[in-house]
Design an enzyme around this catalytic site. Structure first.
Site, PDB file in Angstrom:
ATOM      1  N   CYS A 268      14.838  -3.473  -1.537  1.00  0.00           N
ATOM      2  CA  CYS A 268      14.432  -2.196  -2.136  1.00  0.00           C
ATOM      3  C   CYS A 268      14.855  -1.005  -1.275  1.00  0.00           C
ATOM      4  O   CYS A 268      15.515  -0.094  -1.745  1.00  0.00           O
ATOM      5  CB  CYS A 268      12.918  -2.165  -2.346  1.00  0.00           C
ATOM      6  SG  CYS A 268      12.384  -3.289  -3.633  1.00  0.00           S
ATOM      7  N   HIS A 269      14.456  -1.011  -0.004  1.00  0.00           N
ATOM      8  CA  HIS A 269      14.736   0.157   0.819  1.00  0.00           C
ATOM      9  C   HIS A 269      15.323  -0.202   2.171  1.00  0.00           C
ATOM     10  O   HIS A 269      15.260   0.582   3.111  1.00  0.00           O
ATOM     11  CB  HIS A 269      13.479   1.006   0.991  1.00  0.00           C
ATOM     12  CG  HIS A 269      12.858   1.394  -0.311  1.00  0.00           C
ATOM     13  ND1 HIS A 269      11.843   0.671  -0.879  1.00  0.00           N
ATOM     14  CD2 HIS A 269      13.155   2.392  -1.186  1.00  0.00           C
ATOM     15  CE1 HIS A 269      11.515   1.204  -2.045  1.00  0.00           C
ATOM     16  NE2 HIS A 269      12.292   2.250  -2.260  1.00  0.00           N
ATOM     17  N   GLY A 270      15.854  -1.434   2.295  1.00  0.00           N
ATOM     18  CA  GLY A 270      16.651  -1.794   3.465  1.00  0.00           C
ATOM     19  C   GLY A 270      15.895  -2.058   4.745  1.00  0.00           C
ATOM     20  O   GLY A 270      16.443  -1.881   5.833  1.00  0.00           O
TER      21      GLY A 270
ATOM     22  N   PRO B  59      12.428   1.450   6.768  1.00  0.00           N
ATOM     23  CA  PRO B  59      11.212   2.257   6.595  1.00  0.00           C
ATOM     24  C   PRO B  59       9.893   1.494   6.731  1.00  0.00           C
ATOM     25  O   PRO B  59       8.850   2.111   6.822  1.00  0.00           O
ATOM     26  CB  PRO B  59      11.348   2.791   5.167  1.00  0.00           C
ATOM     27  CG  PRO B  59      12.189   1.780   4.462  1.00  0.00           C
ATOM     28  CD  PRO B  59      13.115   1.212   5.482  1.00  0.00           C
TER      29      PRO B  59
END
Lengths: 182, 286, 425
Positions: free
Chosen positions: A146-148, A161
């Site tokens: 999703c956001h690495g 994150p």
């Protein structure tokens, strides 16, 4: 127009004002207390029901997991990663024990003593709950699509994150090859 | 004031009459016997010892044919239940519940092979059914499906007293001469039904009661009680009826407890409102 | 009662708001400063009690819908609510008994309107809106009763939907359309659930119109004489609010008695058995609040006529404002009307009893009487015919004729006149 509320509650001559006020205050307080008490069942009904709470533990036979492989089982309706780590994966995790990390933890604290090969984690990224992909990222752990967020082979957050390491469920080894989760 | 009281009394009276109106007077069977229950009345609670005995009767006798699909093992450890103990906050952690559940074999699927397997029960599981489906239940019981027992005590007029009456020594009787029963039918005076079709005697003297497919299930010493209570048929019938009432209405104890608090609160609050009402209207004629 | 608003915003914020959306002014004018006849008795508190009932049903209903499942799991999901959901048993018992409480209150409210002539000019629209609410309530209660998917749910749904089959030509297609299949099944349950969720909000909408109409015409009162001066009225708050509050609290005591101590007394044991399309329970009985209409339906041996009579019984209520020819509103001053009214209530209760019994059961057990047409005269079907006849006669014959023929007692000049001297009732 007719009397207003203010007129009606205005003090009447010959009346003990304390007693009158007491009754109004008592009635309003009782109403407020009653409303608060009624609210609780209506709030509590949204909490997990008894059947949801009861279905909490799961037993798993580890002998079914090949070295270096990971299985995903369902526990409390969530994915649970059970990874049989190779010696190289353990070594690379131990090597980084004192590296600069967001959520510092040693590899030993992530597994049960004497069972260093078994890493059991909740498969839910600590950022916003996506399921991280096995083997992704430069540490050979997991990469969240999703956001690495990148996790290492001990499930620790190394970049991206996510604020925390992948969560460890409560579990115990019943035998060397059998665990009980929850 | 008197007029107002009368008005309210009348309103309550009409509703009360509605509540107790015997809707459809069934006159064809014996009214259930009067039994004293620990849970009757506004303050009555379940008798835990009795529930444990009743559970034993269900498990060793009834469960051979009757399912109890809606009842989970962990409910046995809930407040009011047979295995409740205050020190175990979560019923699923209660050792009696866990040990009890473990003795049952539950259908499951092996997640590796997809094969159907049996595994020991956990507190989250429900009582397993004795038959795979209703067709199997029907086939094994001469065409009559044994009813699920989860709600039986609420699904029958008369409730637990009716269940007690059916299985007590007073229920099953030898069919009177003139009543033709087919094989697999048993005559029970507490069973509702219409026997006029099977009756060959005086049409104005059709026997009361009905036919039931279940053979008399209980007898003296059918089970051995752990608490030393003598297992007479009457005792077994009472215990299993009490247990089935618990199974149908497990929250009864909490309901009455909360009800008491609610009633006290409402009475006080109504009194306060009446005082406020008198004060507000003090100087207004009406 | 239209008059100048006395609302004066006190703070800068309320002044700002009052120029843009005068909600506080509306509340003030409608529920605080609203002039209320000073002689309203306790029968007038049932409007407030009904708002409470609607609120309780909507709140508990929304909560139940969070846990209920439509479809093959419907019956088990209700038991899941009763056994597993925190306080689920309480919320379901409140909702189930709340329906009965709602009807208790609505019947008192309607009979009050009937007795005091609250449907007469200028309150015809107010009355019609009330009749619409009652119809919507019946539809909502019926569909709600189907949701637990017990034996009574299923067979009740089947019997009531089959009523539409009585219509010539379109009957069969309409029932199939209602069912979404060739029998009552999960598609039927699913649409009933959807409509059961929708209708209460429609009721709430009509309630707003009902209250609006009430505030235009003003409340009727036990004398039936319209307020003439300030001496005839008091402010809604605190006078009516505190009286309504007290009555609501008394009503809640009765409500709580049922919820906590007799939760299944108004229900039917068969509904704790899951729906079985292959086996009808020995006696199908609707909930108590439908029994009088059910008795009217069964009183007539012809299916279509029976259905028409049942709907006609409700249609009479709609027509009432134009059937009543009396110049005097309140039956307090109509001794003859009072008598017929009491008989009317008895007829309704008798119809209710008939609805609860099998048609051919004997009214007086053991008494053998003669056969008349299709049934013995000593049977509930004949009793229901007599009561139904009176029901219709009351609306269609007695009410129109009595108004023309009777001599009412002297009606007071104003509300304040008799109210201050408390005349004998």
């Amino acid at each position: 127009m007719a009397e207003t509320a203010a007129d009606a509650t205005a003090s009447t001559p010959g009346q003990d004002p304390n007693r009158r006020d007491f009754i109004y205050i008592a009635a309003v307080a009782a109403a407020a207390g009653g409303a608060a008490a009624v609210a609780w069942p209506f709030i509590d009904q949204m909490n997990p029901a008894a059947d949801t709470l009861a279905a909490a533990s799961v037993e798993y036979d580890l002998s079914k997991v090949e070295p270096g492989a990971q299985v995903v089982i369902t526990w409390r309706k969530q994915p649970l990663f059970i990874r049989n780590r190779t010696a190289a994966q353990i070594a690379s995790a131990v090597k980084d024990d004192h590296a600069d990390m967001k959520d510092p933890a040693t590899d030993a604290s992530r597994v049960k003593p004497g069972h260093a090969q078994w890493l059991i984690l909740l498969g839910s990224c600590t950022h916003l709950g996506c399921v991280p992909t096995e083997g992704g990222g430069k540490y050979g752990g997991w990469l969240c699509p999703c956001h690495g967020s990148v996790y290492d082979t001990a499930g620790r957050i190394r970049s991206g994150p996510a604020p925390k390491n992948l969560e460890l469920p409560e579990y115990t080894f019943l035998t060397d090859t059998k665990v009980k989760i929850g | 004031m008197l007029r107002k009281v009368t008005v309210w009394a009348a309103a309550l009276g009409v509703l009360g009459a509605l509540a107790v109106t015997p809707v459809i007077a069934a006159t064809t069977h014996e009214e259930p016997a009067k039994v004293h229950w620990s849970f009757e009345g506004p303050f009555g609670t379940f008798d835990q010892q009795q529930l444990q005995r009743g559970l034993k009767v269900y498990r060793e006798v009834c469960s051979a044919c009757h399912s109890m699909n809606l009842v989970s093992f962990q409910a046995l450890g809930d407040p009011g239940g047979p295995f409740f103990e205050a020190k175990y906050k979560k019923s699923s952690e209660n050792p009696y519940v866990k040990a009890f559940a473990k003795d049952f074999q539950i259908d499951d699927v092996d997640t590796d092979t997809g094969d159907k397997i049996k595994r020991p029960g956990t507190p989250a599981d429900h009582f397993p059914a004795p038959f795979a489906n209703e067709y199997a239940a029907k086939a094994s019981n001469g065409g009559a499906i044994p009813p699920d027992m989860s709600l039986l005590a609420k699904a029958r007029e008369g409730g637990p007293a009716y269940i007690y009456s059916i299985v007590s020594a007073e229920g099953y009787k030898a069919p009177p001469a003139g009543l033709t029963l087919t094989p697999g039918q048993h005559y029970n005076i507490y069973m509702p039904g219409d026997l006029s079709g099977a009756w060959t005697g005086d049409p104005n003297k059709v026997p009361i009661g009905g036919v039931i497919a279940m053979p008399p299930p209980l007898a003296d010493n059918k089970v051995t009680y752990d608490d030393g209570t003598k297992a007479t048929q009457d005792q077994e019938a009472k215990d299993v009826a009490a247990f089935l009432y618990w199974a149908a209405e497990p929250k009864q104890d909490q309901r009455k407890q909360i009800g008491l608090a609610v009633m006290i609160y409402l009475l006080v609050f109504t009194g306060l409102l009446y005082a406020v009402y008198r004060k507000v209207w003090k100087n207004e004629s009406h | 009662m239209s008059g100048q608003s006395t609302y004066e915003p006190k703070s800068a914020i309320t002044r700002w708001m009052d120029k843009r959306l005068p909600v506080s002014r509306l509340v003030w004018d409608s529920f605080v400063d609203y002039p209320t006849p000073r002689n309203l008795n306790y029968w007038w508190t049932f409007g407030g009690i009904l708002s409470l009932c609607l609120g309780v049903q909507i709140i508990t209903g929304i909560i139940l819908a969070m846990h209920y499942q439509v479809g093959p799991g419907a019956f088990a999901s209700v038991e899941h609510i009763m056994r597993d959901v925190n306080y689920g048993w309480m919320i379901r018992y409140i909702h189930a008994n709340g329906a009965s409480m709602f009807f208790v209150a609505v019947y008192v409210h309607m009979l009050r309107g009937l007795y005091y002539g609250s449907y007469k000019a200028p309150r015809e629209v107010l009355w019609l809106l009330g009749c619409v609410i009652y119809l919507l309530m019946m539809a909502t209660a019926f569909m709600g009763y189907v949701l637990p998917w017990g034996q009574m749910s299923f067979w009740g749904a089947k019997v009531i939907t089959n009523l539409f089959g009585a219509l010539p030509l379109v009957g069969k297609p309409i029932t199939i359309w209602l069912w979404g299949g060739y029998a009552v099944d999960y598609p039927t349950l699913n649409r009933f659930f959807s409509l059961h969720y929708l209708l209460p909000f429609m009721i709430a909408g009509v309630v707003i119109l009902h209250i609006w109409a009430l505030h235009v015409a003003g409340q009727n009162n036990p004398t039936g004489v319209e307020p003439k001066s300030k001496a005839d009225t008091v402010a809604f708050t605190p006078y009516a609010t505190v009286k309504d509050g007290f009555a609501m609290s008394l009503f809640l005591i009765m409500f709580a008695l049922f919820v906590f101590y007799l939760p299944n007394a108004l229900g039917h044991a068969d509904n704790y058995t899951e729906a079985n399309p292959l086996k009808t329970p020995p006696h199908i009985v609707p909930e108590w609040y439908f029994l009088p209409f059910y008795a009217i339906l069964r009183a007539i041996p012809d299916k279509l006529t029976g259905v028409l009579a049942m709907f006609g019984a409700i249609a009479c209520l709609f027509a009432l404002p134009w059937l009543d020819t009396s110049k005097v509103k309140s039956m307090r001053y109509r001794p003859q009307a009072k008598l017929y009214f009491v008989i009317f209530i008895v007829a309704c209760v008798v119809l209710g009893f008939c609805g609860a019994h099998a048609p051919d059961d004997q009214v007086i057990p053991g008494l053998s009487a003669f056969q008349l047409l299709d049934s013995n005269i000593n049977s509930f079907v004949w009793l229901s015919r007599i009561a139904a006849l009176y029901y219709f006669a009351y609306f269609l014959v007695i009410t129109p004729l009595l108004g023309l023929r009777e001599t009412p007692l002297a009606v007071p000049e104003s509300i304040a006149a008799p109210a201050l001297s408390h005349p004998a009732e």
